[in-house]
Design a protein around this motif. Structure first.
Motif, PDB file in Angstrom:
ATOM      1  N   ASP A 191       0.800  -1.224   0.000  1.00  0.00           N
ATOM      2  CA  ASP A 191       0.000   0.000   0.000  1.00  0.00           C
ATOM      3  C   ASP A 191       0.834   1.276   0.000  1.00  0.00           C
ATOM      4  N   ARG A 307     -10.550   1.097   0.855  1.00  0.00           N
ATOM      5  CA  ARG A 307     -10.670  -0.123   0.070  1.00  0.00           C
ATOM      6  C   ARG A 307     -12.134  -0.356  -0.251  1.00  0.00           C
ATOM      7  N   SER A 321      -3.881  -4.665  -3.796  1.00  0.00           N
ATOM      8  CA  SER A 321      -4.475  -3.337  -3.661  1.00  0.00           C
ATOM      9  C   SER A 321      -3.361  -2.336  -3.385  1.00  0.00           C
ATOM     10  N   ARG A 353      -7.128   4.411  -5.636  1.00  0.00           N
ATOM     11  CA  ARG A 353      -7.029   3.072  -5.069  1.00  0.00           C
ATOM     12  C   ARG A 353      -7.338   2.071  -6.176  1.00  0.00           C
ATOM     13  N   THR A 355      -7.472  -2.106  -7.155  1.00  0.00           N
ATOM     14  CA  THR A 355      -7.583  -3.412  -6.501  1.00  0.00           C
ATOM     15  C   THR A 355      -7.878  -4.484  -7.536  1.00  0.00           C
TER      16      THR A 355
END
Length: 475
Positions: A191, A307, A321, A353, A355
């Motif tokens: 991250d 998230r 992610s 973000r 993912t």
């Protein structure tokens, strides 16, 4: 040195293996001075021995010691200790890079990075991401400083200008490591992709700026005196085996050198090397700050996005992610539009973000991007629309870009509508939706194996997921 973001763009940190030593240099029309042209107060280094009777590592130790003394004076940063020198073959270099990749980066991250590139339509189904990275390194790696071992590794076939430039560049990394703990800063961390990409750009820009000082010293110039466009680095990766590597990978390798150099040169123009040292004491928090010095100076922070959940009915296991950042966004947009337009479309980035979800068979990708304002978000939607509308089998020109950019009119129509979705035969739906200053981008689901791929989704669910990932509350 150990690269974070750009050995490959998409190792989130595109971004964390020991692929240092990719050589950045001035145009071939500007010859670099040889070691014998060093200033009088710098002891000339010894060329690496060609004779088997001479211990190559002993000669390397002497060469590195003399070069470190010169670079320390040039960079105005004292050496806090010695740096070992060792000569190894190109095969040994690649073996070390491969070991670093496998030992330090979780396999799921490497796999997910390749899946994202495929989902975005930037690589074919047959592309092996890990193999592509190693091909770039095999073609470009000349030497590198290894923080773990405090050692400068030099290719046995290095000589003349290549030896000089490699030493000057990489030994700045050694100084950075001694003063600022480069090894710990660039260790893989979950991250932290965009932040470590920013640190990586600072490190490469610092080293490249000092290297150019040495190269242009005979002309009485320093790196900040030069135009930011002085280096044609894209051309450095356009021949040989690297020509077969997708353009987005090559641009991601070059980006930290170019972006970092522009940043460091701008900082030096305002306060010399002491100002660069001050940046190391207060590190940039995003690649946005690297690309926009004024945002670094006012310490504009990135917005942290939460998230999000997988799509209903799609693959549900999160395998990756991270935060990609403005630099990565721009590199992607350059795949679909001219560089200037790509830069504008990525500017205004505030946070993101990305993912990846998988169930072992199907894969889907969600990307939530927030801009500073609605106008910037509309520009981002326009750029993604060009990517969504691009043909699945893209035809690239000699510079590695689409031979014809997607119709601006079609992208503009999607921008006015605030959303777009295209169902693709192999990669699954490509959906983009804007709500205010937020973009939701969803890709897939798709199923890929053995060089083939098949869509496993439809636009109805793709747009629904895009809306959900930008509206769900923080957890």
């Amino acid at each position: 040195m150990k690269q974070r973001a750009s050995c490959a763009l998409w190792l989130s940190a595109t971004f964390g293996i020991a692929c240092a030593g990719t050589q950045a240099g001035p145009p071939t029309t500007t010859p670099a001075p040889s070691l014998s042209a060093w200033p009088a107060n710098a002891a000339p280094a010894v060329s690496l021995p060609a004779s088997a009777a001479v211990d190559p590592d002993a000669a390397a130790e002497e060469t590195v010691a003399r070069a470190l003394s010169y670079v320390s004076s040039l960079r105005e940063l004292p050496a806090l200790g010695p740096v070992k020198g060792r000569v190894i073959s190109r095969d040994q270099m690649i073996a070390r890079v491969e070991h670093e990749l496998d030992a330090e980066i979780p396999p799921a991250v490497v796999s997910a990075s390749g899946e994202i590139l495929f989902a975005l339509g930037t690589v074919p189904a047959s592309f092996d991401y890990r193999k592509g990275l190693l091909e770039v390194m095999r073609a470009e790696l000349l030497g590198f400083y290894e923080p773990h071992e405090k050692t400068m590794f030099l290719g046995g076939d290095l000589h003349g200008n290549e030896l000089d430039a490699t030493l000057w560049h990489e030994l700045v990394h050694a100084l950075q490591d001694q003063h600022y703990g480069l090894e710990k800063l660039l260790d893989f961390s979950d991250d932290a992709g965009d932040w470590q990409s920013a640190v990586h750009a600072l490190a490469e820009g610092d080293a490249t700026s000092a290297m150019l000082d040495a190269m242009f010293a005979p002309k009485g110039k320093r790196a900040p005196d030069l135009s930011d466009s002085v280096m044609d680095l894209q051309g450095a990766l356009s021949t040989g085996a690297v020509q077969q590597v997708p353009a987005i990978i090559k641009r991601s390798v070059i980006a930290p050198y170019v972006d970092g150099l522009s940043f460091v040169n701008a900082v030096r123009r305002g306060g010399g090397w002491p100002a660069v040292d001050a940046v190391w004491q207060r590190l940039p928090t995003s690649t946005e700050q690297i690309l926009h010095l004024e945002k670094y100076r006012v310490n504009e922070p990135p917005e942290l996005l939460s998230r999000f959940e997988p799509s209903a009915g799609g693959p549900s296991k999160q395998t990756y992610s991270d935060i990609y950042g403005e630099e990565t966004l721009r590199i992607l947009f350059e795949e679909w539009m001219p560089a200037g337009a790509a830069h504008e479309a990525a500017s205004g980035w505030a946070g993101d973000r990305v993912t990846v979800f998988s169930d072992g068979k199907d894969t889907s990708v969600g990307w939530h991007i927030r801009y500073d304002n609605e106008a910037a978000a509309a520009n981002g939607l326009r750029a993604f629309a060009r990517g969504a509308l691009a043909p699945e089998d893209q035809v690239l020109d000699a510079r590695g870009r689409l031979s014809e950019f997607v119709s601006a009119a079609a992208a503009e129509k999607a921008t006015r509508a605030g959303q777009l979705c295209r169902e693709r035969h192999t990669r699954g739906p490509f959906a983009v939706l804007r709500r205010g200053r937020d973009l939701g981008v969803t890709l897939g689901p798709f199923r890929r194996n053995s060089g083939s791929a098949l869509s496993e989704g439809q636009c109805t669910s793709a747009l629904s997921w895009a809306a959900a990932l930008i509206t769900q509350p923080k957890r």
